[in-house]
Design a protein around this motif. Sequence first.
Motif, PDB file in Angstrom:
ATOM      1  N   ALA A 204       0.824  -1.208   0.000  1.00 36.53           N
ATOM      2  CA  ALA A 204       0.000   0.000   0.000  1.00 36.53           C
ATOM      3  C   ALA A 204       0.858   1.257   0.000  1.00 36.53           C
ATOM      4  N   HIS A 205       1.997   1.183   0.673  1.00 37.63           N
ATOM      5  CA  HIS A 205       2.878   2.341   0.737  1.00 37.63           C
ATOM      6  C   HIS A 205       3.489   2.662  -0.624  1.00 37.63           C
ATOM      7  N   GLY A 206       3.730   1.618  -1.430  1.00 38.73           N
ATOM      8  CA  GLY A 206       4.492   1.818  -2.653  1.00 38.73           C
ATOM      9  C   GLY A 206       3.690   1.917  -3.924  1.00 38.73           C
ATOM     10  N   THR A 207       2.367   1.862  -3.842  1.00 42.06           N
ATOM     11  CA  THR A 207       1.561   1.902  -5.059  1.00 42.06           C
ATOM     12  C   THR A 207       0.267   2.657  -4.824  1.00 42.06           C
ATOM     13  N   ASP A 208      -0.246   3.215  -5.888  1.00 38.12           N
ATOM     14  CA  ASP A 208      -1.550   3.878  -5.821  1.00 38.12           C
ATOM     15  C   ASP A 208      -2.679   2.896  -6.110  1.00 38.12           C
ATOM     16  N   GLU A 209      -2.327   1.678  -6.508  1.00 43.59           N
ATOM     17  CA  GLU A 209      -3.343   0.692  -6.840  1.00 43.59           C
ATOM     18  C   GLU A 209      -3.968   0.129  -5.566  1.00 43.59           C
ATOM     19  N   SER A 210      -5.271   0.107  -5.518  1.00 39.79           N
ATOM     20  CA  SER A 210      -5.977  -0.391  -4.350  1.00 39.79           C
ATOM     21  C   SER A 210      -6.075  -1.907  -4.381  1.00 39.79           C
ATOM     22  N   LEU A 211      -6.052  -2.493  -3.216  1.00 41.28           N
ATOM     23  CA  LEU A 211      -6.263  -3.930  -3.090  1.00 41.28           C
ATOM     24  C   LEU A 211      -7.748  -4.284  -2.981  1.00 41.28           C
ATOM     25  N   ALA A 212      -8.617  -3.275  -3.084  1.00 43.38           N
ATOM     26  CA  ALA A 212     -10.043  -3.500  -2.802  1.00 43.38           C
ATOM     27  C   ALA A 212     -10.636  -4.595  -3.680  1.00 43.38           C
ATOM     28  N   GLY A 213     -10.366  -4.539  -4.987  1.00 46.07           N
ATOM     29  CA  GLY A 213     -10.933  -5.540  -5.875  1.00 46.07           C
ATOM     30  C   GLY A 213     -10.430  -6.934  -5.562  1.00 46.07           C
ATOM     31  N   LEU A 214      -9.123  -7.056  -5.300  1.00 47.37           N
ATOM     32  CA  LEU A 214      -8.561  -8.358  -4.956  1.00 47.37           C
ATOM     33  C   LEU A 214      -9.093  -8.854  -3.622  1.00 47.37           C
ATOM     34  N   VAL A 215      -9.250  -7.968  -2.667  1.00 48.12           N
ATOM     35  CA  VAL A 215      -9.808  -8.363  -1.371  1.00 48.12           C
ATOM     36  C   VAL A 215     -11.220  -8.902  -1.548  1.00 48.12           C
ATOM     37  N   ASP A 216     -12.009  -8.245  -2.379  1.00 46.42           N
ATOM     38  CA  ASP A 216     -13.370  -8.747  -2.636  1.00 46.42           C
ATOM     39  C   ASP A 216     -13.331 -10.153  -3.222  1.00 46.42           C
TER      40      ASP A 216
END
Length: 634
Positions: free
Chosen positions: A447-459
């Motif tokens: 999360a610190h190193g990217t602007d890409e969210s994990l939200a979709g993968l978490v879902d």
Amino acid sequence: MRVRDLPLPDEVVAHYEASDITELYPPQEAAVDAGVTRGENAVVAIPTASGKTFIAELAMLTAGGPALYIVPLRALAREKYETFSELPGVSVGISTGDLDSTEELGAYDVVVATSEKVDSAIRNGASWVDDLACVVVDEVHLLGSKGRGPTLEVTMATLGRRAPDVQIVALSATVANPDEIADWLDATLVQSRWRPIDLRTGVYADGSVAFDDGSTLAVPVDASEGENGATAATVELVRGAVDDGGQCLAFVRSRREAEALADRLADEAIGEAATIAADVRSAGGTDTGRRLADCVEASVAFHHAGLRSEHRAIVENAFRARELKCICATPTLAAGVNVPARRVVVRDQQRYTGSGMEWLPVLEVHQMCGRAGRPHLDPYGEAVLVTGDDAGRAELQSRYVGAAPEAVESQLAEREALRTHVLAVVASGFAESREGVLDVLDATFYAHGTDESLAGLVDDVVADLVDWEMLTAETGLSATDLGGVVSRQYVAPRTGARIVEGLRTMATMEPDDVTGLTALEVVCDTPDMHGTYLGNRERAAMYQYARTHADELTTAMGETETFERWLESVKTARILLEWADGDSTEELVERYRIGPGDLESRIERAEWLLGAADTVADVLGADGSAFRAVRERL
């Protein structure tokens, strides 16, 4: 800066001075200036042998409370445990195995543990984690490892939640982006290229080595009939280092190559180590052990994961004690175990990965080269990469000698890893909703190193875990009894799902068909069991074995999606069953062409997984007696 100027107890200062440690190396002094003795976070990126362990000890000794030292490998854990145990007035505990408990570790001043054991302790709510004053993370560049990286990353993130005021000191010899790691940890970066012993790195081709400092070394090679030039050059480079009073490490691509090179060097009679050879023989009587002992007689050893752990320890300790002249090893030896040598020879820079030959990562080669130079013993260290001609020389100089290591990148977004850690976050009570999970993961390096969210993968992974009945998502997120057990037993969710599937199939089978083989097939057909290579010559025999015992297996041949992987798991189950039935290590190693160390590791993992399966059976109200029975026999 002198050791006696540091805020250390008198008996600790006396201990260091008795070991001739009186003045700090420049990187050590920089770490003190950065605040490691004042509880400040630090990322220390300095070369091998430049004093990282001493910096770790300073942080732990001055932290004012319990300390944790996290390592990637068991061998490194044992080494550090022995080192820290020498500190006066300091009690040290160690936890590395899948089966040992972490509950009692709160009684120690310093705990040495693998990242997996720390993760397990956090999942199981071990209270000593909350009391930690200092955490040292060794080999922090392994954040970028596909296997260990996600666990290390999430462990570091959750430690910050369990012990918000904990000091974190991260150590690495080879990392391209230590500033990013330091920024993530809110730490001061201590970076240096200073070494107590000069290291020159070069490439051998056409009879000479060209080093990066402009010097050259003539290597007279007379390749004997049937011996390739790379091996002949490696033999001469090893012999030259030994004749000059040094020791040598030679890295090759495979176990077979390591043994073959050791045999070749033993013919050179570069030394003698009869006492160590006797120790090797007394530690085990397999053909591999006998071949190792024969090599050790001539002061040469081979080292790879197929060796029994006791044999590996004997080799490492004897080399550190200067009782062996050379170790021929696969690259795993370079991953943190302290075995420095006058000269390091990297004969092979490519390895087979299943799809073809691929170049080794720069970071891995630098790890090998960094082993060159023994403090207080060698006037210099030399690392030599071997190739055939000037074109190869230019390739290796560009690819490795003059190149920076790869940047560390998070592997947390890999689905299998994320699934494991999302379940753990919920089951451990760190989060009770999707948003809560994302909040926890927001503290990770990813999360610190990217602007890409994990939200979709978490879902996506939450949906998997709901399908497997490990999470419920009706009102927020919560772990089911099954999910809680899977997380606490420290098995992957997919392993838990396979155990559940196996238990349900076992319930439909005839009672007499549910055997030790049944239980072993279930746990061996999981991602947590190491695979066992299935050679072409034995495939037909293993296929026939599976057909003959089809009534005892929970998977029908025509129903498996990955037949080859499943057949390998049947082979592993068969080996373990025959071990439980009393066949010796020597018999099984010969019969199935596996290393003694492979058998050792699979027995240990089977014990762990069978215990986990029995616990899963209990929570489901299923019959787990087959798992218990074969585990006792193992």
